[in-house]
Motif scaffolding. Structure first.
Motif, short mmCIF file in Angstrom:
data_model
loop_
_atom_site.label_atom_id
_atom_site.label_comp_id
_atom_site.label_asym_id
_atom_site.label_seq_id
_atom_site.Cartn_x
_atom_site.Cartn_y
_atom_site.Cartn_z
N LEU A 185 0.82 -1.21 0.00
CA LEU A 185 0.00 0.00 0.00
C LEU A 185 0.86 1.26 0.00
N ILE A 186 2.09 1.16 0.49
CA ILE A 186 2.97 2.32 0.52
C ILE A 186 3.25 2.82 -0.89
N SER A 187 3.06 1.96 -1.89
CA SER A 187 3.34 2.38 -3.28
C SER A 187 2.36 3.43 -3.78
N ILE A 188 1.22 3.61 -3.10
CA ILE A 188 0.24 4.61 -3.55
C ILE A 188 0.18 5.81 -2.61
N VAL A 189 1.13 5.89 -1.67
CA VAL A 189 1.08 6.93 -0.63
C VAL A 189 2.36 7.75 -0.59
N ASP A 190 2.20 9.06 -0.43
CA ASP A 190 3.30 9.94 -0.07
C ASP A 190 3.17 10.22 1.42
N LEU A 191 3.99 9.56 2.23
CA LEU A 191 3.89 9.67 3.69
C LEU A 191 4.85 10.72 4.23
N LYS A 192 4.34 11.63 5.03
CA LYS A 192 5.15 12.65 5.67
C LYS A 192 4.97 12.55 7.18
N LEU A 193 6.07 12.45 7.91
CA LEU A 193 6.05 12.39 9.37
C LEU A 193 6.51 13.73 9.94
N SER A 194 5.80 14.20 10.96
CA SER A 194 6.14 15.49 11.56
C SER A 194 6.21 15.34 13.09
N PRO A 195 7.41 15.13 13.64
CA PRO A 195 7.57 14.86 15.08
C PRO A 195 7.67 16.14 15.92
N TRP A 196 6.53 16.72 16.22
CA TRP A 196 6.46 17.89 17.08
C TRP A 196 5.29 17.79 18.06
N GLY A 197 4.10 17.61 17.53
CA GLY A 197 2.94 17.36 18.37
C GLY A 197 2.50 18.55 19.19
N ALA A 237 -3.45 0.48 -8.88
CA ALA A 237 -2.32 -0.31 -8.37
C ALA A 237 -2.62 -1.02 -7.06
N ALA A 238 -3.50 -0.47 -6.24
CA ALA A 238 -3.73 -1.05 -4.92
C ALA A 238 -5.13 -1.62 -4.75
N LEU A 239 -5.82 -1.91 -5.83
CA LEU A 239 -7.19 -2.39 -5.72
C LEU A 239 -7.29 -3.68 -4.92
N LYS A 240 -6.35 -4.59 -5.11
CA LYS A 240 -6.38 -5.86 -4.39
C LYS A 240 -6.22 -5.64 -2.91
N CYS A 255 -6.73 -2.84 -1.20
CA CYS A 255 -7.86 -2.08 -0.67
C CYS A 255 -9.10 -2.95 -0.52
N SER A 256 -9.25 -3.94 -1.36
CA SER A 256 -10.43 -4.80 -1.28
C SER A 256 -10.46 -5.64 -0.02
N LYS A 257 -9.32 -5.75 0.64
CA LYS A 257 -9.25 -6.54 1.88
C LYS A 257 -9.83 -5.80 3.08
N LEU A 258 -10.09 -4.49 2.89
CA LEU A 258 -10.71 -3.72 3.97
C LEU A 258 -12.21 -4.04 3.96
N SER A 259 -12.61 -5.01 4.75
CA SER A 259 -13.97 -5.55 4.68
C SER A 259 -14.78 -5.28 5.94
N LEU A 260 -15.76 -6.11 6.20
CA LEU A 260 -16.65 -5.93 7.34
C LEU A 260 -15.90 -5.89 8.67
N ASN A 261 -14.78 -6.56 8.74
CA ASN A 261 -14.00 -6.56 9.98
C ASN A 261 -13.57 -5.15 10.33
N THR A 262 -13.19 -4.37 9.32
CA THR A 262 -12.79 -2.98 9.54
C THR A 262 -13.98 -2.16 10.00
N ILE A 263 -15.14 -2.37 9.39
CA ILE A 263 -16.35 -1.63 9.75
C ILE A 263 -16.74 -1.93 11.19
N GLN A 264 -16.66 -3.20 11.59
CA GLN A 264 -17.04 -3.57 12.95
C GLN A 264 -16.13 -2.90 13.97
N LYS A 265 -14.84 -2.85 13.68
CA LYS A 265 -13.91 -2.18 14.58
C LYS A 265 -14.27 -0.71 14.71
#
Length: 268
Positions: free
Chosen positions: A71-83, A213-216, A218-228
């Motif tokens: 999934l990281i292949s479809i994301v530009d991740l930026k971390l900002s350690p200040w809070g 690129a990430a359809l497979k 993303c498709s794994k995010l199913s009812l288990n995610t909704i229940q949580k």
């Protein structure tokens, strides 16, 4: 099943005017926003502080999932350690969880600067936050040996004052957020914060992504995610100096979470 889907769509459309009206009166746009990526990827920004237990839990148990199923292949991740750190006079600052947090915030800022590739600095930050999660953060220097890294560049960054300069930059970025952050971890997807629903950030990433690129994955995010999501408590959402999140932020988070669940139910 078809009837259920039709009812879900009808309910969504009947509430759409209200949701649009709510969005109009909730500030979301500013030059200070973390804007969507121009690379075709989804922009994902994490504003956090090193010793916040909620931040550590998010990084160790949730953010790391980006590296599963590519999934990281479809994301530009930026971390900002200040809070929730605070600027003092003469460009000094104090941190919510004390001097050790200021140290580790700066160390992680140095890591991002020295090893700019995500695959290089994230394992180091993950290692430190794992120790925070396990209440063993005084052992953070063991991460150098665990990962086969040279400690000298980080030590030089910290002692030379470069680390302080980096933290001041993160302070400016964090204070300029619109809407302002209310707690940490504060997760922003394509320029929009997702409030208390940050543990379900992957669903927002998948919904924001327009490619294939990430359809497979993303498709794994199913009812288990909704229940949580449906059983998640909003009483404690992060480190916020004892302040409860603003009412409109909580309402908006609930609406976004509900809409996401409706979309997921329709997909299924």
């Amino acid at each position: 099943m078809a009837s259920s889907r039709t009812e879900s769509r009808t309910l969504c459309f009947s509430l759409l005017p209200c949701l649009l009206l709510f969005a109009l009166f909730t500030p979301t746009s500013s030059s200070a926003r973390t804007l969507p990526s121009d690379s075709g990827k989804v922009s994902l920004a994490l504003y956090y502080e090193s010793l916040c237990p909620y931040s550590a839990n998010f990084i160790v148990n949730y953010l790391v999932k980006l590296f599963e199923d590519d999934l990281i292949s479809i994301v530009d991740l930026k971390l900002s350690p200040w809070g929730n750190a605070k600027l003092r006079s003469n460009d000094t600052f104090s941190c919510q969880h004390g001097p050790s947090e200021c140290l580790l915030n700066t160390v992680e800022a140095c890591a991002i600067k020295i090893w700019p590739a995500l695959n290089d600095h994230f394992p180091f930050i993950y290692c430190i936050e794992s120790l925070v999660y396990e209440h063993k953060y005084p052992q953070w220097e063991s991460c150098y040996e665990k990962l086969g890294l040279d400690s000298k560049p980080i030590a030089e960054c910290y002692s030379s004052g470069l680390g302080k300069e980096l933290e001041l930059q993160y302070a400016a970025e964090t204070s300029a957020l619109q809407p302002p952050h209310q707690y940490v971890p504060w997760v922003v997807v394509d320029g929009l914060p997702i409030y208390e629903d940050y543990e379900n950030f992957l669903t927002y990433v998948c919904n924001a992504y327009n490619g294939t690129a990430a359809l497979k994955a993303c498709s794994k995010l199913s009812l288990n995610t909704i229940q949580k999501a449906s059983t998640k408590s909003t009483l404690s959402v992060g480190c916020n100096e004892g302040k409860m999140p603003a009412l409109f932020g909580r309402i908006r988070s609930t609406l976004i979470s509900w809409m996401r669940q409706m979309n997921m139910a329709i997909w299924i």
